[in-house]
Write a protein that holds these residues in place. Sequence first.
Motif, PDB file in Angstrom:
ATOM      1  N   SER A  73       0.815  -1.295   0.085  1.00 44.06           N
ATOM      2  CA  SER A  73      -0.032  -0.112   0.057  1.00 44.06           C
ATOM      3  C   SER A  73       0.924   1.284  -0.123  1.00 44.06           C
ATOM      4  O   SER A  73       0.348   2.327  -0.547  1.00 44.06           O
ATOM      5  CB  SER A  73      -0.763   0.016   1.113  1.00 44.06           C
ATOM      6  OG  SER A  73      -1.931   1.095   1.350  1.00 44.06           O
ATOM      7  N   GLY A  75       3.554   1.639  -1.385  1.00 44.64           N
ATOM      8  CA  GLY A  75       4.158   1.750  -3.043  1.00 44.64           C
ATOM      9  C   GLY A  75       5.297   0.915  -3.093  1.00 44.64           C
ATOM     10  O   GLY A  75       6.022   0.820  -4.159  1.00 44.64           O
ATOM     11  N   ILE A 100      -4.000  -6.381  -3.466  1.00 44.41           N
ATOM     12  CA  ILE A 100      -3.229  -5.236  -3.020  1.00 44.41           C
ATOM     13  C   ILE A 100      -1.838  -5.134  -3.738  1.00 44.41           C
ATOM     14  O   ILE A 100      -0.934  -4.281  -3.439  1.00 44.41           O
ATOM     15  CB  ILE A 100      -3.355  -5.275  -1.664  1.00 44.41           C
ATOM     16  CG1 ILE A 100      -2.878  -3.704  -1.040  1.00 44.41           C
ATOM     17  CG2 ILE A 100      -2.403  -6.473  -1.064  1.00 44.41           C
ATOM     18  CD1 ILE A 100      -2.944  -3.490   0.415  1.00 44.41           C
ATOM     19  N   GLU A 309      -3.118   5.092  10.452  1.00 46.80           N
ATOM     20  CA  GLU A 309      -4.245   4.624   9.612  1.00 46.80           C
ATOM     21  C   GLU A 309      -4.761   3.484   9.919  1.00 46.80           C
ATOM     22  O   GLU A 309      -6.257   3.501   9.900  1.00 46.80           O
ATOM     23  CB  GLU A 309      -3.760   4.482   7.922  1.00 46.80           C
ATOM     24  CG  GLU A 309      -4.802   4.522   7.015  1.00 46.80           C
ATOM     25  CD  GLU A 309      -5.489   3.267   6.866  1.00 46.80           C
ATOM     26  OE1 GLU A 309      -6.826   3.268   6.298  1.00 46.80           O
ATOM     27  OE2 GLU A 309      -5.115   2.239   7.245  1.00 46.80           O
ATOM     28  N   LEU A 320      -7.025   3.200   3.244  1.00 50.05           N
ATOM     29  CA  LEU A 320      -6.520   4.176   2.513  1.00 50.05           C
ATOM     30  C   LEU A 320      -5.017   3.501   1.788  1.00 50.05           C
ATOM     31  O   LEU A 320      -4.486   2.873   2.128  1.00 50.05           O
ATOM     32  CB  LEU A 320      -6.088   5.495   3.315  1.00 50.05           C
ATOM     33  CG  LEU A 320      -7.306   6.093   4.065  1.00 50.05           C
ATOM     34  CD1 LEU A 320      -6.729   7.282   4.829  1.00 50.05           C
ATOM     35  CD2 LEU A 320      -8.301   6.638   3.113  1.00 50.05           C
ATOM     36  N   ASP A 321      -4.980   4.468   0.556  1.00 46.34           N
ATOM     37  CA  ASP A 321      -3.768   4.276   0.156  1.00 46.34           C
ATOM     38  C   ASP A 321      -2.754   4.947   0.660  1.00 46.34           C
ATOM     39  O   ASP A 321      -2.443   6.020   0.806  1.00 46.34           O
ATOM     40  CB  ASP A 321      -4.093   4.874  -1.550  1.00 46.34           C
ATOM     41  CG  ASP A 321      -2.715   4.745  -2.551  1.00 46.34           C
ATOM     42  OD1 ASP A 321      -2.863   4.190  -3.571  1.00 46.34           O
ATOM     43  OD2 ASP A 321      -1.606   4.659  -1.770  1.00 46.34           O
ATOM     44  N   GLU A 323       0.444   5.126  -0.112  1.00 49.80           N
ATOM     45  CA  GLU A 323       1.494   5.913  -0.737  1.00 49.80           C
ATOM     46  C   GLU A 323       1.022   7.324  -0.716  1.00 49.80           C
ATOM     47  O   GLU A 323       1.832   8.160  -0.662  1.00 49.80           O
ATOM     48  CB  GLU A 323       1.656   5.163  -1.987  1.00 49.80           C
ATOM     49  CG  GLU A 323       2.863   5.770  -2.721  1.00 49.80           C
ATOM     50  CD  GLU A 323       2.910   5.152  -4.208  1.00 49.80           C
ATOM     51  OE1 GLU A 323       2.620   4.472  -4.561  1.00 49.80           O
ATOM     52  OE2 GLU A 323       4.364   5.619  -4.726  1.00 49.80           O
ATOM     53  N   ASP A 324      -0.322   7.509  -1.079  1.00 50.76           N
ATOM     54  CA  ASP A 324      -0.776   8.938  -1.228  1.00 50.76           C
ATOM     55  C   ASP A 324      -0.819   9.572   0.125  1.00 50.76           C
ATOM     56  O   ASP A 324      -0.259  10.735   0.089  1.00 50.76           O
ATOM     57  CB  ASP A 324      -2.636   8.686  -1.486  1.00 50.76           C
ATOM     58  CG  ASP A 324      -2.575   8.432  -3.078  1.00 50.76           C
ATOM     59  OD1 ASP A 324      -1.517   8.340  -3.797  1.00 50.76           O
ATOM     60  OD2 ASP A 324      -3.742   8.053  -3.387  1.00 50.76           O
TER      61      ASP A 324
END
Length: 332
Positions: A73, A75, A100, A309, A320-321, A323-324
Motif C-alpha cells: 500500500s 508503494g 493489493i 491509519e 486508504l492508499d 502511498e498517497d
Amino acid sequence: MTQTRFDVLTIGNAIVDIIAPVEPGFIEREGMKEGIMHLIDTDRAEDLYSKMPLTRQQISGGSAANTAAGVASLGGRAAFVGKVADDPLGDVFANDLDAIGVYYNTSRLKNGALTARSMIFLSEAERTMNTYLGACHQLTEADIRPDEIGGAAITYMEGFLWDPVEAKKAFVLAAHYAHKHERAAAFTLSDPFCVDRYRAEFLDLIRSKTIDYVFANVHELKSLYETDDLGTAVRAIAQDAELAAITMGAEGAMAVYNGEVVSVPAFPIDKVVDATGAGDLFASGFLLGMARGQNLESALKTGCLAASEVISHIGARPLLDLEDLSKQHGLA
Ligand code: GMP
C-alpha cells in the motif's frame, strides 16, 4: 549484489479473520469466555463457522501478512510466504494479497488441515476470538525459496513461527538464504508470551547475528531482558542487535542503530478505533524506509503514519492508499 526483486518479503502465519456481531447470550451458550482468545480444533472451527451470522466480514490477517499488505500500500514491492489450504478461505487469503499487489506463491496444503481462521465475535463490549491454526502451522523448509528470499532487500519474520517445529527450521533457513545473498534478516518478537516461551532462543538468534533487525513493542522488549525498566532493555538490545525498532504505543517509536538512538512521536489521530495491526503496519513503514535507504527518522515517521491509519478503523489491513497518505505528509 544483484538488483532486488522485492523491497520486503515477510514470512508468517496466514490467517483469515472472520468478524461478526452476535446476539446477547451467544458467547455464554457456546461456553466461551468473553474477551479471551481461545485456541480451537478443526471440529470446533467448522461448528462455530456454521453458527456465524451471514453478515460476517472476512478480512485476511496474520501479523506478517498485514505487514506485507502495508508495504504494498505504501508503494513498495512486497512478497509474503505462509501456508493456507486449498479451500475457500485459502482463496480469500490469496485474493486479498493479490488485490493489493503482494506477490504470494506458497504452495497450498492438501493434507486435510483447513486454512487458519480467527473467528471474532463482537458482543456489546468485547471481542471474543476463537483461533484455529490448521494449515498455517504446516509451513516447512520446502516453502522457503532461495530465489525469493535472495531477491528481497529485507526478509522479515514473525516470532510466532517458533511455535511449530518445522516452521522454526524454515525461519532459520530463510535467514541463512538472506545472508548468503547479502540481504538483511529481521524478525518481530510478536508477543510477550511468545518471548516468554522462547527467550533463550530469541536472544541466541540476535546475538549470533542470525537476525540483523529486531522489532518489538515495549512489553516484548522488557520481557526479552526480564526487566521492568525500558532504559535497561534498550541498552541491552543496543548491545546485542545491529538495529532495533521499538514501538511505544501512544508515545511513538524509537530506533537504535549502531549506538545511535532516534525517537519520533506517534502520529496524532482523533480516536483509536481498533489497535489491532498497529505494530504490523509500523513495521511496513519502517522496513520500507530501511529498504529504500531512508534515514532512521524518516523510516520511523513512515511507520507511525502507516500505524495511525490502521488503528483509525476496524481490521488490521489499510483502507486508504498509504502511498498517497505518505506523499501528503512529505514522506514518500
Ligand atoms: O504500536 C505501533 C505504533 O502505532 C506506535 O508506534 C504508534 O505510532 C501507533 N500507535 C499505537 N497506539 C497509539 C495511540 O494510542 N495513538 C496514536 N496516535 N498512535 C498510536
